[in-house]
Design an enzyme around this catalytic site. Structure first.
Site, PDB file in Angstrom:
ATOM      1  N   HIS A  68      -7.702   1.663   1.692  1.00  0.00           N
ATOM      2  CA  HIS A  68      -7.548   1.369   3.127  1.00  0.00           C
ATOM      3  C   HIS A  68      -8.286   2.410   3.981  1.00  0.00           C
ATOM      4  O   HIS A  68      -7.685   3.060   4.849  1.00  0.00           O
ATOM      5  CB  HIS A  68      -6.072   1.294   3.527  1.00  0.00           C
ATOM      6  CG  HIS A  68      -5.853   0.571   4.826  1.00  0.00           C
ATOM      7  ND1 HIS A  68      -4.809  -0.266   5.066  1.00  0.00           N
ATOM      8  CD2 HIS A  68      -6.581   0.559   5.975  1.00  0.00           C
ATOM      9  CE1 HIS A  68      -4.872  -0.742   6.289  1.00  0.00           C
ATOM     10  NE2 HIS A  68      -5.952  -0.247   6.877  1.00  0.00           N
TER      11      HIS A  68
ATOM     12  N   GLU B 212       0.846  -1.202   0.000  1.00  0.00           N
ATOM     13  CA  GLU B 212       0.000   0.000   0.000  1.00  0.00           C
ATOM     14  C   GLU B 212       0.879   1.250   0.000  1.00  0.00           C
ATOM     15  O   GLU B 212       1.882   1.270   0.711  1.00  0.00           O
ATOM     16  CB  GLU B 212      -0.906  -0.006   1.233  1.00  0.00           C
ATOM     17  CG  GLU B 212      -1.882  -1.161   1.212  1.00  0.00           C
ATOM     18  CD  GLU B 212      -2.813  -1.199   2.426  1.00  0.00           C
ATOM     19  OE1 GLU B 212      -2.803  -0.241   3.228  1.00  0.00           O
ATOM     20  OE2 GLU B 212      -3.545  -2.188   2.565  1.00  0.00           O
TER      21      GLU B 212
END
Ligand SMILES: NC(=O)C1=CN([C@@H]2O[C@H](COP(=O)(O)OP(=O)(O)OC[C@H]3O[C@@H](n4cnc5c(N)ncnc54)[C@H](O)[C@@H]3O)[C@@H](O)[C@H]2O)C=CC1
Ligand SMILES: O=C(O)C(=O)COP(=O)(O)O
Length: 326
Positions: free
Chosen positions: A277, A258
């Site tokens: 997220h 990420e």
């Protein structure tokens, strides 16, 4: 007595100082300008309390713990504590607390909304209308109500998911380490994966749960929802299952890396809902999270028991280095 706090969360420094305002002169807060491992290791020798990092980039592994001889308490401002070495912290007598439960409803709502969007083909409908189309029967929507929903992990988030999906008329089963006394069916993981129309991953990431879910084992046409951590799903197998058409769709809030790197095949995979997220992020959950961080820090510096300590260390922060301190 003033505690040296090393604070890493990506709040603007001014906002962070405002948050910690109620602690007044009891803390001396420093925020490293650089957000990399070298900066963390350089700052750790003086740190007595660490407020962790939201990106997961600055983790307290064994090397970092060894570099922090004065460390007496770690507050991670999230539920997931993957990356931190809880055993190394425990061996050094350092309690680590998370913010258990603050975002359970938010994450469960995201899972439920994502499952509905996939079942009802909302992404395809939206894309078709934008492209000038007006499809009717060919999108293939299914009602979510009546689906077999399998929940992997039954912490506060799994429990909130179970309530929401069951309240919508889904047949809810779950798997976690031990069966609970709850009105849902417990199934062993292989059975749950093979018998769910919608599989919802909300299990903590650890060495044991890395690569836990293989999407190729899911029924043809089924849907995967992952709001846990990218690592709990075999991501290569997921891409194959989407590309081959085996999976009916996937909703992903979390990824192996990420932010999701440019060129990652998931960006171009069909029938995928992607999200950065943020399943747990709402204005309400952020308020609860900041409150919990502040409450825990206040308890820590006052020597009271701290909520949410995960690594079994007595949840009262002790002044470990009172002697010999400047
Ligand atoms: N996408 C997002 O924004 C958010 C994601 N999360 C993720 O969701 C996860 C779940 O959070 P919570 O429900 O609060 O609870 P949690 O993190 O305390 O635990 C979830 C469940 O995982 C189970 N579990 C842990 N290790 C296991 C193992 N080895 N085998 C089987 N089961 C195991 C626990 O028993 C529990 O039932 C977090 O660990 C975090 O990674 C949490 C908050 C926000
Ligand atoms: O609480 C958690 O574990 C989360 O995943 C929330 O996301 P964050 O850590 O705030 O990026």
């Amino acid at each position: 007595m003033t505690w040296r706090v090393l604070a890493l969360p990506p709040l603007p420094e001014e906002a962070l100082r405002h948050l910690l305002g109620p602690l007044g002169g009891r803390v001396d807060v420093s925020v490293p300008a650089a957000r990399d491992r070298a900066a963390l290791l350089a700052a750790l020798p003086e740190a007595e309390i660490v407020v962790g990092d939201w990106s997961g980039a600055l983790v307290l592994d064994a090397e970092a713990v060894a570099a922090a001889p004065r460390l007496a308490f770690v507050q991670q401002p999230s539920v997931g504590v993957d990356g931190h070495d809880l055993d190394a912290l425990a061996a050094a007598g350092v309690p680590l607390a998370n913010t258990a439960g603050v975002s359970a409803v938010a994450v469960a709502e995201w899972c439920f909304a994502a499952a509905l969007a996939l079942s009802r083909r909302l992404l395809d409908a939206d894309a078709a209308v934008r492209a000038g189309g007006w499809p009717q029967l060919d999108l293939g929507p299914r009602e979510l109500s009546g689906s077999r929903v399998g929940i992997v992990g039954y912490g506060p988030i799994g429990e909130a998911c179970a309530r929401m999906f069951a309240g919508h008329g889904c047949e809810v089963s779950y798997w976690t380490r031990r069966p609970r006394e709850v009105p849902y069916t417990y199934r062993e993981l292989p059975e749950l994966v093979a018998a769910s129309d919608v599989l919802v991953a909300v299990v903590a990431l650890s060495e044991e749960t890395w690569g836990l879910i293989d999407p190729s084992r899911m029924p043809a046409g089924s849907l995967l929802v992952n709001a846990a951590r990218g690592g709990v799903v075999d991501q290569a197998a997921l891409v194959s299952a989407l590309e081959s058409g085996h999976l009916g769709g996937a909703a992903l809030d979390v990824f192996d890396t990420e932010p999701l790197p440019p060129g990652d095949p998931l960006r171009d995979s069909p029938r995928v809902l992607l999200s950065p997220h943020v399943a747990g992020v709402t204005s309400q959950s952020t308020g609860r999270l900041l409150r919990r961080v502040l409450d825990n820090l206040e308890a820590a510096v006052e020597g009271r028991p701290v909520a949410d300590v995960l690594n079994g260390v007595e949840p009262v922060v002790r002044r470990r280095l009172a002697d010999g301190r400047a």
